[in-house]
Write a protein that holds these residues in place. Structure first.
Motif, PDB file in Angstrom:
ATOM      1  N   GLY A  88     108.818 -70.719 -19.948  1.00  0.00           N
ATOM      2  CA  GLY A  88     109.460 -69.649 -19.420  1.00  0.00           C
ATOM      3  C   GLY A  88     108.867 -69.752 -18.258  1.00  0.00           C
ATOM      4  O   GLY A  88     108.585 -69.059 -16.508  1.00  0.00           O
ATOM      5  N   HIS A  89     107.382 -69.910 -17.549  1.00  0.00           N
ATOM      6  CA  HIS A  89     106.644 -70.608 -16.279  1.00  0.00           C
ATOM      7  C   HIS A  89     105.864 -71.857 -16.220  1.00  0.00           C
ATOM      8  O   HIS A  89     105.446 -71.912 -16.792  1.00  0.00           O
ATOM      9  N   VAL A  90     106.038 -72.203 -15.217  1.00  0.00           N
ATOM     10  CA  VAL A  90     105.187 -73.780 -14.680  1.00  0.00           C
ATOM     11  C   VAL A  90     105.068 -73.422 -12.674  1.00  0.00           C
ATOM     12  O   VAL A  90     105.243 -73.280 -12.357  1.00  0.00           O
ATOM     13  N   ASP A  91     103.519 -73.916 -13.113  1.00  0.00           N
ATOM     14  CA  ASP A  91     102.923 -74.158 -11.820  1.00  0.00           C
ATOM     15  C   ASP A  91     103.312 -75.138 -11.080  1.00  0.00           C
ATOM     16  O   ASP A  91     103.584 -77.039 -11.525  1.00  0.00           O
ATOM     17  N   PRO A  92     103.421 -75.459 -10.146  1.00  0.00           N
ATOM     18  CA  PRO A  92     103.920 -76.216  -8.772  1.00  0.00           C
ATOM     19  C   PRO A  92     103.422 -77.488  -9.032  1.00  0.00           C
ATOM     20  O   PRO A  92     103.631 -78.902  -8.773  1.00  0.00           O
ATOM     21  N   ASN A  93     101.597 -77.355  -8.949  1.00  0.00           N
ATOM     22  CA  ASN A  93     100.901 -78.744  -9.260  1.00  0.00           C
ATOM     23  C   ASN A  93     100.826 -78.917 -10.560  1.00  0.00           C
ATOM     24  O   ASN A  93      99.417 -80.146 -10.389  1.00  0.00           O
ATOM     25  N   PHE A  94     101.819 -78.465 -11.525  1.00  0.00           N
ATOM     26  CA  PHE A  94     101.110 -79.539 -12.565  1.00  0.00           C
ATOM     27  C   PHE A  94     101.110 -81.230 -12.487  1.00  0.00           C
ATOM     28  O   PHE A  94     100.535 -81.345 -13.346  1.00  0.00           O
ATOM     29  N   LEU A  95     102.170 -81.631 -12.253  1.00  0.00           N
ATOM     30  CA  LEU A  95     102.548 -82.722 -12.346  1.00  0.00           C
ATOM     31  C   LEU A  95     101.404 -83.421 -11.780  1.00  0.00           C
ATOM     32  O   LEU A  95     101.117 -84.558 -12.819  1.00  0.00           O
ATOM     33  N   VAL A  96     101.231 -83.163 -10.455  1.00  0.00           N
ATOM     34  CA  VAL A  96     100.281 -83.197  -9.302  1.00  0.00           C
ATOM     35  C   VAL A  96      98.655 -83.977 -10.561  1.00  0.00           C
ATOM     36  O   VAL A  96      97.495 -84.873 -10.329  1.00  0.00           O
ATOM     37  N   GLU A  97      98.467 -82.488 -10.655  1.00  0.00           N
ATOM     38  CA  GLU A  97      97.336 -82.811 -12.058  1.00  0.00           C
ATOM     39  C   GLU A  97      96.688 -83.512 -12.902  1.00  0.00           C
ATOM     40  O   GLU A  97      95.106 -84.061 -13.598  1.00  0.00           O
ATOM     41  N   VAL A  98      97.993 -83.208 -13.516  1.00  0.00           N
ATOM     42  CA  VAL A  98      98.245 -84.225 -14.653  1.00  0.00           C
ATOM     43  C   VAL A  98      97.978 -86.171 -14.517  1.00  0.00           C
ATOM     44  O   VAL A  98      96.680 -86.661 -15.294  1.00  0.00           O
ATOM     45  N   CYS A  99      98.086 -86.554 -13.307  1.00  0.00           N
ATOM     46  CA  CYS A  99      97.923 -87.524 -13.256  1.00  0.00           C
ATOM     47  C   CYS A  99      97.057 -87.745 -12.282  1.00  0.00           C
ATOM     48  O   CYS A  99      96.226 -89.116 -12.843  1.00  0.00           O
ATOM     49  N   ASP A 100      96.185 -86.999 -11.825  1.00  0.00           N
ATOM     50  CA  ASP A 100      94.998 -86.910 -11.696  1.00  0.00           C
ATOM     51  C   ASP A 100      93.757 -87.522 -12.749  1.00  0.00           C
ATOM     52  O   ASP A 100      93.013 -87.970 -12.309  1.00  0.00           O
ATOM     53  N   SER A 101      94.289 -86.262 -13.827  1.00  0.00           N
ATOM     54  CA  SER A 101      93.391 -86.616 -14.713  1.00  0.00           C
ATOM     55  C   SER A 101      93.403 -87.771 -15.430  1.00  0.00           C
ATOM     56  O   SER A 101      92.547 -87.945 -15.775  1.00  0.00           O
ATOM     57  N   PHE A 102      94.176 -88.662 -15.776  1.00  0.00           N
ATOM     58  CA  PHE A 102      94.696 -89.552 -15.958  1.00  0.00           C
ATOM     59  C   PHE A 102      93.960 -90.746 -15.215  1.00  0.00           C
ATOM     60  O   PHE A 102      93.004 -91.637 -15.284  1.00  0.00           O
ATOM     61  N   GLY A 103      93.826 -90.554 -13.758  1.00  0.00           N
ATOM     62  CA  GLY A 103      93.118 -91.261 -12.849  1.00  0.00           C
ATOM     63  C   GLY A 103      92.042 -91.319 -12.841  1.00  0.00           C
ATOM     64  O   GLY A 103      91.041 -92.021 -12.588  1.00  0.00           O
TER      65      GLY A 103
END
Length: 256
Positions: free
Chosen positions: A78-93
């Motif tokens: 129902g809601h998406v934070d616009p930065n979540f893709l960046v933070e997922v990739c940062d977490s893997f990095g």
């Protein structure tokens, strides 16, 4: 067999929906969320609608898409934070040993019955009555927390491991977490920092007791049969003995 090379400049968002109407609504939500991507990275979106065998569909995704980062949503958002893709990739990095990450996870009981898990990490956020935000909270992770298994509404991977087509859907992600850990990768709950990455449209947390208990129990028995060695700890038993051959066999049989 040639190992498939995953492209670090690609993210694949996999949206799993019960029907075409829900899939359309989810696509519109993400299209209007102004998602931010890491520099030089492209995003593709794939939908899985009304699957017959979810594992088969997920294996087809791995076969057909070489994106390094695959992000799966199996419950409507129902809601998406616009930065979540960046933070997922940062977490893997930041944590290259991580093979799979999610927002909410737990330890797996030795019985394999994950709805009886008692120690949780992270948080699961959902809308109640379409507006009020409710949450299940576990222990807050310090950046990344290694867990046994993940809640199935959201998870992300940066390496492909084939999904097991021989387990029931209730245990599909549980078995996949076991396979990642057995292959030497960590399964983690990541910290959402100061924002909520996702708020689900309703409470579909996979840790809730199942409506069809008999079907769940049948899947549990199948999971135990296939994964007992992967989920059970290795135990060594030492039996000191001296000049007692008469009792040695009886002691071994008793220990077994």
């Amino acid at each position: 067999m040639v190992k498939k090379i995953l492209d670090p400049t690609k993210i694949l968002l996999v949206i799993c929906s019960k029907d075409k109407a829900e899939a359309k609504q989810q696509l519109e939500l993400f299209a209007g969320s102004n998602l931010v991507l890491p520099p030089g990275v492209t995003l593709s979106v794939h939908t899985i609608v009304g699957r017959q065998n979810f594992a088969v569909a997920l294996n087809e995704v791995q076969k057909n898409f070489n994106a390094k980062y695959k992000i799966y949503l199996t419950s409507p958002v129902g809601h998406v934070d616009p930065n979540f893709l960046v933070e997922v990739c940062d977490s893997f990095g930041l944590y290259p040993k991580t093979g799979m990450t999610g927002l909410f996870g737990s330890e797996l009981p030795f019985s394999g019955d994950y709805v009886r898990s008692e120690v949780f990490y992270g948080a699961y956020h959902y809308f109640e009555n379409g507006k009020d935000v409710r949450s299940y909270f576990g222990k807050t992770p310090l950046l990344n927390k290694t867990v046994h298994i993940l809640e199935s509404s959201f998870f992300a991977t940066n390496v492909d491991i084939a999904w097991d087509e021989n387990v029931g859907e209730d245990f599909l992600l549980i078995s996949q977490c076991c396979k990642y850990r057995n292959a030497g990768y960590q399964v983690t709950v990541t910290n959402e920092k100061s924002r909520l990455w996702l708020i689900f449209a309703e409470d579909n947390c996979s840790y809730k007791p199942k409506a069809n208990q008999q079907n769940y129990q049948n899947q549990l028995e199948q999971f135990r049969l296939l994964y007992r060695k992967k989920m059970m700890p290795l135990v060594s038993i030492l039996i000191p003995t001296y000049n007692q051959p008469k009792y040695c066999m009886a002691a071994l049989e008793s220990a077994l």
